[in-house]
Write an enzyme that holds these catalytic residues in place. Structure first.
Site, PDB file in Angstrom:
ATOM      1  N   ASP A 185      -4.740   4.262 -13.066  1.00 36.64           N
ATOM      2  CA  ASP A 185      -4.685   3.115 -12.152  1.00 36.64           C
ATOM      3  C   ASP A 185      -5.938   2.251 -12.258  1.00 36.64           C
ATOM      4  O   ASP A 185      -5.858   1.014 -12.304  1.00 36.64           O
ATOM      5  CB  ASP A 185      -4.541   3.588 -10.699  1.00 36.64           C
ATOM      6  CG  ASP A 185      -3.199   4.234 -10.421  1.00 36.64           C
ATOM      7  OD1 ASP A 185      -2.488   4.571 -11.382  1.00 36.64           O
ATOM      8  OD2 ASP A 185      -2.866   4.414  -9.239  1.00 36.64           O
TER       9      ASP A 185
ATOM     10  N   ALA B 238      -6.704   1.350  -6.338  1.00 42.54           N
ATOM     11  CA  ALA B 238      -7.493   1.134  -7.557  1.00 42.54           C
ATOM     12  C   ALA B 238      -7.877  -0.337  -7.684  1.00 42.54           C
ATOM     13  O   ALA B 238      -9.016  -0.668  -8.050  1.00 42.54           O
ATOM     14  CB  ALA B 238      -6.702   1.574  -8.788  1.00 42.54           C
TER      15      ALA B 238
ATOM     16  N   VAL C   8       0.837  -1.217   0.000  1.00 41.86           N
ATOM     17  CA  VAL C   8       0.000   0.000   0.000  1.00 41.86           C
ATOM     18  C   VAL C   8       0.868   1.262   0.000  1.00 41.86           C
ATOM     19  O   VAL C   8       2.051   1.211   0.353  1.00 41.86           O
ATOM     20  CB  VAL C   8      -0.958   0.024   1.218  1.00 41.86           C
ATOM     21  CG1 VAL C   8      -1.977  -1.073   1.109  1.00 41.86           C
ATOM     22  CG2 VAL C   8      -0.187  -0.066   2.519  1.00 41.86           C
TER      23      VAL C   8
ATOM     24  N   GLY D  81      -0.710   0.879  -7.228  1.00 36.64           N
ATOM     25  CA  GLY D  81      -2.123   0.761  -7.611  1.00 36.64           C
ATOM     26  C   GLY D  81      -2.979  -0.054  -6.661  1.00 36.64           C
ATOM     27  O   GLY D  81      -4.014  -0.593  -7.074  1.00 36.64           O
TER      28      GLY D  81
HETATM   29  C1  MEV Z   1       0.208   8.123  -9.785  1.00 39.75           C
HETATM   30  O1  MEV Z   1       0.301   6.692  -9.822  1.00 39.75           O
HETATM   31  C2  MEV Z   1       0.465   8.709 -11.141  1.00 39.75           C
HETATM   32  C3  MEV Z   1       0.246  10.216 -11.251  1.00 39.75           C
HETATM   33  O2  MEV Z   1       0.436  10.541 -12.633  1.00 39.75           O
HETATM   34  C4  MEV Z   1      -1.137  10.625 -10.837  1.00 39.75           C
HETATM   35  C5  MEV Z   1      -2.227  10.099 -11.748  1.00 39.75           C
HETATM   36  O3  MEV Z   1      -1.985   9.798 -12.908  1.00 39.75           O
HETATM   37  O4  MEV Z   1      -3.367  10.038 -11.258  1.00 39.75           O
HETATM   38  C6  MEV Z   1       1.263  10.973 -10.449  1.00 39.75           C
END
Ligand code: MEV
Length: 320
Positions: A155, A112, A104, A109
């Site tokens: 995600d 999600a 976590v 992810g």
């Molecule tokens: C987070 O895993 C990736 C970011 O680009 C945020 C997003 O895409 O929601 C930082």
């Protein structure tokens, strides 16, 4: 009983830039969150198991609020996502059991995957017809609501569809071969929302600097697709290294992440390495030379990272 599972993910290229509309390429990995649902007349309960954590129990009141909290922060966060799905579907009288092998707060992810697997299991249990496209859209809405807003659908799309996703104007599934990557986790948890907000603030202060960086990151995401298709791994590694440098430039690198990145590229002889996800903590990924994953793992471990191999391009949500 109805059960569903959904994969975690790594963002290969394009994190942060994607929030401002640049293309990003992500892939589902072989770590999964599993959710099962059974009838429980008169009550609604959530059990969170694993997550590399303690076992905790939760109850939800009739308005869908979590009323009895377990002990770890991570379990509480996971229960909040499950509870948001329960509320969205208007479900009651069920026990929902969640377990996950996705670390976590690490950019892999986990939330999600939990939202997507919960939506799939609950909707099937209630006889609600939800295809994968609807699960992806609804999961993104719910994840965004719980995180109060800023994220892209990357995600949740990967948890739902699996495989590889190129996100730019819309969500495009791309057919690419699997890769073995080494993931290295720092012990620093990260806060995606805070990192995204900081980068967006930097962009609004210095648009003439940050916009071209995002544009370059977008070009990298697109260039990566034929590289993976043709398994041009040296070039893919170079693209990872450039993308890491650009992420450093917008301030989401940390000493801990860079130590793992340089250990992987140096002693680990990886072809490329970069942070993955929001940065500020969390994890990095390395592309090992063929047959040398263990060498890369050892180098990352010696730099105090927790390292393991993941396979990319794995299946999306499944209902059993
Ligand atoms: C987070 O895993 C990736 C970011 O680009 C945020 C997003 O895409 O929601 C930082």
């Amino acid at each position: 009983m109805t059960a569903a599972s959904a994969p975690g993910k790594v963002i290969l290229f394009g994190e942060h830039a994607v929030v401002s509309g640049a293309p990003a390429l992500g892939t589902a990995i072989d770590l999964r969150a599993r959710v099962s649902v059974e009838d429980l007349p008169g009550k609604t309960e959530i059990d969170i198991q694993g997550l590399g954590l303690r076992l905790s129990g939760f109850s939800i009141d009739s308005d869908g609020r979590v009323v009895s909290l377990g002990s770890s922060e991570e379990s509480v966060a996971a229960a909040r996502y499950v509870s948001a799905v329960v509320r969205a579907l208007g479900v009651r009288d069920v026990r929902i059991s969640v377990s996950s092998d996705i670390p976590v707060a690490s950019g892999l992810g986990s939330s999600a995957a939990i939202v997507v697997a919960t939506l799939a299991a609950l909707s099937r249990h209630m006889g609600i017809d939800m295809d994968v496209r609807r699960i992806a859209a609804e999961a993104h809405r719910i994840e965004k609501m719980v995180q109060r807003g800023l994220g892209s659908p990357m995600d949740t799309a990967l948890a739902a569809y699996g495989g590889y996703v190129l996100l730019s104007d819309g969500i495009a599934q791309v057919d690419l071969p699997p890769l073995d990557l080494v993931v290295g986790c720092t012990s620093v948890p990260h806060d995606t929302r805070a990192e995204v907000a900081r980068v967006q603030e930097l962009k609004s202060r210095y648009p003439e600097i940050v916009d071209p960086i995002f544009k370059a990151i977008g070009v990298i995401s697109r260039k990566a697709v034929p590289c993976i298709k043709n398994m041009e791994l040296e070039e893919l590694g170079t693209l990872m290294n450039i993308n890491h440098g650009l992420l450093e430039a917008i301030g989401v690198g940390t000493r801990e992440l860079s130590e793992l990145v340089y250990a992987a590229r140096g002693a680990g002889s990886a072809l490329g390495a970069k942070l993955t996800g929001a940065g500020g903590g969390g994890c990095m990924i390395a592309l090992p030379r063929e047959g040398t994953s263990q060498k890369t793992i050892t180098a990352i471990s010696q730099a105090r990272g927790r390292a393991f191999v993941v396979r990319t391009g794995c299946d999306g949500v499944t209902v059993e």
